[in-house]
Design an enzyme around this catalytic site. Structure first.
Site, PDB file in Angstrom:
ATOM      1  N   ASP A  31       0.854  -1.190   0.000  1.00  0.00           N
ATOM      2  CA  ASP A  31       0.000   0.000   0.000  1.00  0.00           C
ATOM      3  C   ASP A  31       0.890   1.240   0.000  1.00  0.00           C
ATOM      4  OD1 ASP A  31      -3.220   0.546   0.990  1.00  0.00           O
ATOM      5  OD2 ASP A  31      -1.781   2.210   1.111  1.00  0.00           O
ATOM      6  N   ASN A  88     -13.094  -3.372   2.078  1.00  0.00           N
ATOM      7  CA  ASN A  88     -14.119  -2.337   2.137  1.00  0.00           C
ATOM      8  C   ASN A  88     -15.060  -2.481   0.949  1.00  0.00           C
ATOM      9  OD1 ASN A  88     -13.279  -0.932   4.494  1.00  0.00           O
ATOM     10  ND2 ASN A  88     -11.614   0.006   3.341  1.00  0.00           N
ATOM     11  N   GLU A  96     -12.116   3.489  -1.585  1.00  0.00           N
ATOM     12  CA  GLU A  96     -11.619   4.581  -2.438  1.00  0.00           C
ATOM     13  C   GLU A  96     -11.393   4.136  -3.876  1.00  0.00           C
ATOM     14  OE1 GLU A  96      -8.001   5.866  -0.640  1.00  0.00           O
ATOM     15  OE2 GLU A  96      -9.005   6.696   1.127  1.00  0.00           O
ATOM     16  N   HIS A 101     -10.188  -5.151  -3.330  1.00  0.00           N
ATOM     17  CA  HIS A 101      -8.848  -5.375  -2.797  1.00  0.00           C
ATOM     18  C   HIS A 101      -8.949  -5.788  -1.350  1.00  0.00           C
ATOM     19  CE1 HIS A 101      -9.970  -1.115  -2.723  1.00  0.00           C
ATOM     20  NE2 HIS A 101      -9.372  -1.039  -1.539  1.00  0.00           N
ATOM     21  N   HIS A 103      -6.995  -5.868   2.134  1.00  0.00           N
ATOM     22  CA  HIS A 103      -5.893  -5.262   2.881  1.00  0.00           C
ATOM     23  C   HIS A 103      -5.312  -6.309   3.826  1.00  0.00           C
ATOM     24  CE1 HIS A 103      -6.979  -0.869   2.208  1.00  0.00           C
ATOM     25  NE2 HIS A 103      -8.147  -1.419   1.947  1.00  0.00           N
TER      26      HIS A 103
HETATM   27  P1  AMP Z   1      -9.786   1.423   0.181  1.00  0.00           P
HETATM   28  O1  AMP Z   1      -9.992   2.626   1.057  1.00  0.00           O
HETATM   29  O2  AMP Z   1     -10.223   0.150   0.848  1.00  0.00           O
HETATM   30  O3  AMP Z   1     -10.386   1.594  -1.193  1.00  0.00           O
HETATM   31  O4  AMP Z   1      -8.238   1.261   0.021  1.00  0.00           O
HETATM   32  C1  AMP Z   1      -7.511   1.821  -1.030  1.00  0.00           C
HETATM   33  C2  AMP Z   1      -6.056   1.739  -0.656  1.00  0.00           C
HETATM   34  O5  AMP Z   1      -5.285   1.930  -1.812  1.00  0.00           O
HETATM   35  C3  AMP Z   1      -5.621   2.770   0.390  1.00  0.00           C
HETATM   36  O6  AMP Z   1      -5.092   2.115   1.535  1.00  0.00           O
HETATM   37  C4  AMP Z   1      -4.548   3.573  -0.367  1.00  0.00           C
HETATM   38  O7  AMP Z   1      -3.491   3.948   0.481  1.00  0.00           O
HETATM   39  C5  AMP Z   1      -4.109   2.583  -1.445  1.00  0.00           C
HETATM   40  N1  AMP Z   1      -3.540   3.150  -2.653  1.00  0.00           N
HETATM   41  C6  AMP Z   1      -4.010   4.179  -3.394  1.00  0.00           C
HETATM   42  N2  AMP Z   1      -3.247   4.385  -4.475  1.00  0.00           N
HETATM   43  C7  AMP Z   1      -2.269   3.451  -4.436  1.00  0.00           C
HETATM   44  C8  AMP Z   1      -1.161   3.135  -5.276  1.00  0.00           C
HETATM   45  N3  AMP Z   1      -0.891   3.815  -6.397  1.00  0.00           N
HETATM   46  N4  AMP Z   1      -0.358   2.105  -4.915  1.00  0.00           N
HETATM   47  C9  AMP Z   1      -0.591   1.408  -3.793  1.00  0.00           C
HETATM   48  N5  AMP Z   1      -1.627   1.656  -2.959  1.00  0.00           N
HETATM   49  C10 AMP Z   1      -2.448   2.676  -3.270  1.00  0.00           C
END
Ligand code: AMP
Length: 117
Positions: A31, A88, A96, A101, A103
């Site tokens: 991440d 999520n 987001e 995905h 975690h």
């Molecule tokens: P979520 O809030 O469950 O959608 O998690 C999205 C995750 O993607 C967050 O923990 C971000 O820090 C991570 N993230 C966003 N852009 C990138 C990227 N380019 N490479 C790796 N992780 C990312």
């Protein structure tokens, strides 16, 4: 397929990431904004935008994601100390990126699963 999806670009190596694991079904990478000493994301190689898109036909991807995550916890040696797996789904969860995905969080005591709202 949405070519603008950032995780799709990572899977296809169009943008850089710290790749941890890849097989025919899933890709795992660090991440970018870690919330724990170990914070790795496991994503399917095919685009599924949210858990609400899981169905009879594509449900096996969840098994591949979880099994990859379990193997990764052993690779990075947090399997004994412990870890948390989180997915999520949709706005109330704070999802987001519209590409499912998982975690993997670990490397220290993580505290309660949620802070009080
Ligand atoms: P979520 O809030 O469950 O959608 O998690 C999205 C995750 O993607 C967050 O923990 C971000 O820090 C991570 N993230 C966003 N852009 C990138 C990227 N380019 N490479 C790796 N992780 C990312």
């Amino acid at each position: 397929m949405n070519q603008d999806n950032i995780f799709q670009k990572i899977i296809n190596k169009k943008i850089k990431s710290e790749l941890i694991y890849q097989d025919q079904y899933v890709t795992a990478f660090k991440d970018l904004f870690p919330k724990a000493p170990i914070h790795i994301l496991v994503v399917p190689n095919i685009l599924i935008t949210s858990l609400d898109e899981i169905n009879q036909k594509n449900k096996k991807i969840l098994m591949y994601m979880y099994y990859a995550a379990i193997k990764i916890t052993r690779m990075v040696k947090i399997n004994i100390s412990g870890y948390r797996l989180i997915m999520n789904c949709n706005p109330d969860s704070g999802q987001e990126i519209q590409h499912i995905h998982l975690h993997i969080l670990g490397g220290q005591y993580l505290g309660p699963i949620l802070s009080k709202i």
